[in-house]
Write a protein that holds these residues in place. Structure first.
Motif, PDB file in Angstrom:
ATOM      1  N   ASP A 178       0.815  -1.214   0.000  1.00 47.55           N
ATOM      2  CA  ASP A 178       0.000   0.000   0.000  1.00 47.55           C
ATOM      3  C   ASP A 178       0.849   1.263   0.000  1.00 47.55           C
ATOM      4  O   ASP A 178       0.565   2.219  -0.731  1.00 47.55           O
ATOM      5  CB  ASP A 178      -0.923   0.012   1.225  1.00 47.55           C
ATOM      6  CG  ASP A 178      -2.038  -1.006   1.130  1.00 47.55           C
ATOM      7  OD1 ASP A 178      -2.050  -1.801   0.163  1.00 47.55           O
ATOM      8  OD2 ASP A 178      -2.903  -1.014   2.026  1.00 47.55           O
ATOM      9  N   ARG A 227      -7.444  -8.042 -11.096  1.00 50.71           N
ATOM     10  CA  ARG A 227      -7.848  -7.133 -10.021  1.00 50.71           C
ATOM     11  C   ARG A 227      -7.100  -5.827 -10.196  1.00 50.71           C
ATOM     12  O   ARG A 227      -5.895  -5.832 -10.472  1.00 50.71           O
ATOM     13  CB  ARG A 227      -7.529  -7.743  -8.650  1.00 50.71           C
ATOM     14  CG  ARG A 227      -7.908  -6.850  -7.461  1.00 50.71           C
ATOM     15  CD  ARG A 227      -7.824  -7.637  -6.158  1.00 50.71           C
ATOM     16  NE  ARG A 227      -6.459  -8.001  -5.813  1.00 50.71           N
ATOM     17  CZ  ARG A 227      -5.740  -7.386  -4.871  1.00 50.71           C
ATOM     18  NH1 ARG A 227      -6.246  -6.385  -4.182  1.00 50.71           N
ATOM     19  NH2 ARG A 227      -4.518  -7.800  -4.604  1.00 50.71           N
ATOM     20  N   ARG A 284      -6.243  -2.021  -8.491  1.00 48.83           N
ATOM     21  CA  ARG A 284      -6.285  -1.114  -7.346  1.00 48.83           C
ATOM     22  C   ARG A 284      -6.087   0.290  -7.881  1.00 48.83           C
ATOM     23  O   ARG A 284      -5.150   0.562  -8.640  1.00 48.83           O
ATOM     24  CB  ARG A 284      -5.231  -1.497  -6.310  1.00 48.83           C
ATOM     25  CG  ARG A 284      -5.478  -2.896  -5.744  1.00 48.83           C
ATOM     26  CD  ARG A 284      -4.564  -3.224  -4.595  1.00 48.83           C
ATOM     27  NE  ARG A 284      -4.781  -2.321  -3.462  1.00 48.83           N
ATOM     28  CZ  ARG A 284      -4.054  -2.360  -2.338  1.00 48.83           C
ATOM     29  NH1 ARG A 284      -3.083  -3.269  -2.207  1.00 48.83           N
ATOM     30  NH2 ARG A 284      -4.290  -1.519  -1.362  1.00 48.83           N
ATOM     31  N   TRP A 303      -5.595   4.251  -7.276  1.00 44.51           N
ATOM     32  CA  TRP A 303      -5.086   5.210  -6.303  1.00 44.51           C
ATOM     33  C   TRP A 303      -5.110   6.623  -6.867  1.00 44.51           C
ATOM     34  O   TRP A 303      -4.619   6.874  -7.969  1.00 44.51           O
ATOM     35  CB  TRP A 303      -3.653   4.858  -5.898  1.00 44.51           C
ATOM     36  CG  TRP A 303      -3.566   3.658  -5.005  1.00 44.51           C
ATOM     37  CD1 TRP A 303      -3.630   2.351  -5.390  1.00 44.51           C
ATOM     38  CD2 TRP A 303      -3.421   3.658  -3.586  1.00 44.51           C
ATOM     39  NE1 TRP A 303      -3.538   1.529  -4.296  1.00 44.51           N
ATOM     40  CE2 TRP A 303      -3.396   2.296  -3.172  1.00 44.51           C
ATOM     41  CE3 TRP A 303      -3.298   4.653  -2.617  1.00 44.51           C
ATOM     42  CZ2 TRP A 303      -3.256   1.922  -1.837  1.00 44.51           C
ATOM     43  CZ3 TRP A 303      -3.156   4.288  -1.291  1.00 44.51           C
ATOM     44  CH2 TRP A 303      -3.144   2.938  -0.909  1.00 44.51           C
ATOM     45  N   GLU A 349      -6.693   5.546  -1.828  1.00 44.64           N
ATOM     46  CA  GLU A 349      -7.244   4.533  -2.723  1.00 44.64           C
ATOM     47  C   GLU A 349      -8.748   4.742  -2.913  1.00 44.64           C
ATOM     48  O   GLU A 349      -9.462   5.128  -1.982  1.00 44.64           O
ATOM     49  CB  GLU A 349      -6.984   3.140  -2.163  1.00 44.64           C
ATOM     50  CG  GLU A 349      -7.322   2.021  -3.126  1.00 44.64           C
ATOM     51  CD  GLU A 349      -6.850   0.653  -2.672  1.00 44.64           C
ATOM     52  OE1 GLU A 349      -6.932  -0.296  -3.481  1.00 44.64           O
ATOM     53  OE2 GLU A 349      -6.388   0.532  -1.508  1.00 44.64           O
ATOM     54  N   PRO A 380     -12.495   2.974  -4.415  1.00 40.18           N
ATOM     55  CA  PRO A 380     -13.104   1.687  -4.744  1.00 40.18           C
ATOM     56  C   PRO A 380     -13.442   1.548  -6.223  1.00 40.18           C
ATOM     57  O   PRO A 380     -13.493   0.437  -6.755  1.00 40.18           O
ATOM     58  CB  PRO A 380     -14.376   1.673  -3.885  1.00 40.18           C
ATOM     59  CG  PRO A 380     -14.696   3.117  -3.675  1.00 40.18           C
ATOM     60  CD  PRO A 380     -13.373   3.825  -3.595  1.00 40.18           C
ATOM     61  N   GLN A 416     -12.064  -6.814 -11.357  1.00 42.12           N
ATOM     62  CA  GLN A 416     -12.305  -6.789  -9.916  1.00 42.12           C
ATOM     63  C   GLN A 416     -11.705  -5.510  -9.348  1.00 42.12           C
ATOM     64  O   GLN A 416     -10.555  -5.169  -9.606  1.00 42.12           O
ATOM     65  CB  GLN A 416     -11.658  -8.003  -9.249  1.00 42.12           C
ATOM     66  CG  GLN A 416     -11.799  -8.018  -7.725  1.00 42.12           C
ATOM     67  CD  GLN A 416     -11.010  -9.148  -7.072  1.00 42.12           C
ATOM     68  OE1 GLN A 416     -10.530 -10.062  -7.754  1.00 42.12           O
ATOM     69  NE2 GLN A 416     -10.850  -9.082  -5.765  1.00 42.12           N
ATOM     70  N   CYS A 417     -12.519  -4.775  -8.589  1.00 42.71           N
ATOM     71  CA  CYS A 417     -12.030  -3.570  -7.922  1.00 42.71           C
ATOM     72  C   CYS A 417     -12.723  -3.455  -6.580  1.00 42.71           C
ATOM     73  O   CYS A 417     -13.478  -4.347  -6.180  1.00 42.71           O
ATOM     74  CB  CYS A 417     -12.274  -2.324  -8.779  1.00 42.71           C
ATOM     75  SG  CYS A 417     -14.011  -1.981  -9.133  1.00 42.71           S
ATOM     76  N   GLY A 418     -12.497  -2.371  -5.879  1.00 42.10           N
ATOM     77  CA  GLY A 418     -13.089  -2.217  -4.563  1.00 42.10           C
ATOM     78  C   GLY A 418     -14.590  -2.190  -4.568  1.00 42.10           C
ATOM     79  O   GLY A 418     -15.235  -2.500  -3.557  1.00 42.10           O
ATOM     80  N   GLY A 477     -18.739   5.799  -5.449  1.00 40.63           N
ATOM     81  CA  GLY A 477     -17.464   5.524  -4.799  1.00 40.63           C
ATOM     82  C   GLY A 477     -16.679   6.773  -4.457  1.00 40.63           C
ATOM     83  O   GLY A 477     -16.277   6.969  -3.302  1.00 40.63           O
TER      84      GLY A 477
END
Length: 279
Positions: A31, A60, A62, A64, A69, A71, A100-102, A155
């Protein structure tokens, strides 16, 4: 192997949309490292492609921003899918990429342009009177030009503000100090046939995390939320193109299609720079 791609999203002309840095094979990054890289690129978002952890996902991601971060976000979704496909990714479901994400699993469909299925809003409905007044003041909008406000949050925390005219959208001058903690978008429709390029709406997006204020060049998540609000209300048609970034010298074009109740948001994607990660 290419380890990072800088992708331009939502413009037919490269470097006139919204830039995204996409880092491949990023499972080894923690992170703190992702946050540092996102601050270093200083783009509205930077994404990191990792192995999926949910059944049915192709990868997936991520996402930022410089302040932390997220979603879900729109141009990172299209730009990440573009980079993954360009790197040789093969979707398990043919022409449908499952990201796939938050916010969960998001479908991205291929065609003449990539488009994603808008995730459900996590907050919708009217904005409280005091909050609405604060947003209108912060965005430098004449209250007489405001038609309606609503939460359109998928989000990032968006508030949508519908104005009476495109001129009012383009003339707004936000106050960076008053915008602290606000994520809001302005929108107005063009009169039918007013433009010969098919653009039906003008959009602007502003966000601030309290330390940094910016006008976003082109914003997929906001446009998705605006469509989920304004199409059912009859304020925008089921198929339209929104322009964004006009005031800051961009030529963003967001293609919106509502099919069987699902809002699809699409746009052009171009790889502008490729590179490798340093030590």
């Amino acid at each position: 192997m290419v380890a990072v791609r800088f992708v331009d999203v939502f413009s037919e002309t490269a470097c006139r949309g919204n830039a995204l840095a996409v880092f491949h094979d990023a499972d080894d990054l923690g992170d703190d490292e992702m946050a540092a890289i996102a601050r270093w690129t200083n783009l509205s978002e930077t994404t990191f492609l990792c192995a999926p952890t949910r059944p049915g996902a192709d990868y997936r991601v991520r996402i930022w921003a410089t302040g932390g971060e997220l979603p879900f976000a729109g141009h990172p979704t299209l730009g990440s899918a573009h980079a993954w496909l360009e790197a040789g990714g093969v979707p398990a479901s043919g022409d449908v990429v499952v990201q796939q994400c938050g916010a969960g699993l998001v479908e991205v469909r291929r065609g003449d342009r990539l488009r994603f299925a808008a995730p459900p809003l996590v907050r919708s409905g009217p904005v409280a009177v005091d909050d609405a007044a604060r947003v209108v003041r912060a965005l430098g909008v004449d209250p007489a030009d405001v038609v309606d406000l609503a939460w359109v949050d998928n989000g990032p925390g968006w508030v949508g503000v519908l104005l009476r005219s495109v001129d009012a959208v383009l003339a707004a001058v936000p106050d960076p100090v008053r915008c602290a903690g606000i994520a809001a978008g302005l929108v107005a429709g063009y009169a039918p046939g007013a433009r010969d390029d098919g653009v039906a709406a003008e959009v602007r997006a502003f966000f601030s995390d309290g330390t940094q204020f910016a006008e976003d060049p082109v914003t997929g998540s906001l446009n998705a939320g605006l469509a989920q609000w304004l199409v059912p209300a009859g304020r925008l048609p089921e198929h339209y193109v929104a322009a964004q970034g006009t005031v800051i010298g961009r030529e963003g074009r967001v293609h919106v299609d509502v099919v069987d109740g699902t809002v699809w948001v699409g746009g052009a994607t171009h790889t502008v720079v490729t590179g490798w990660r340093g030590a």
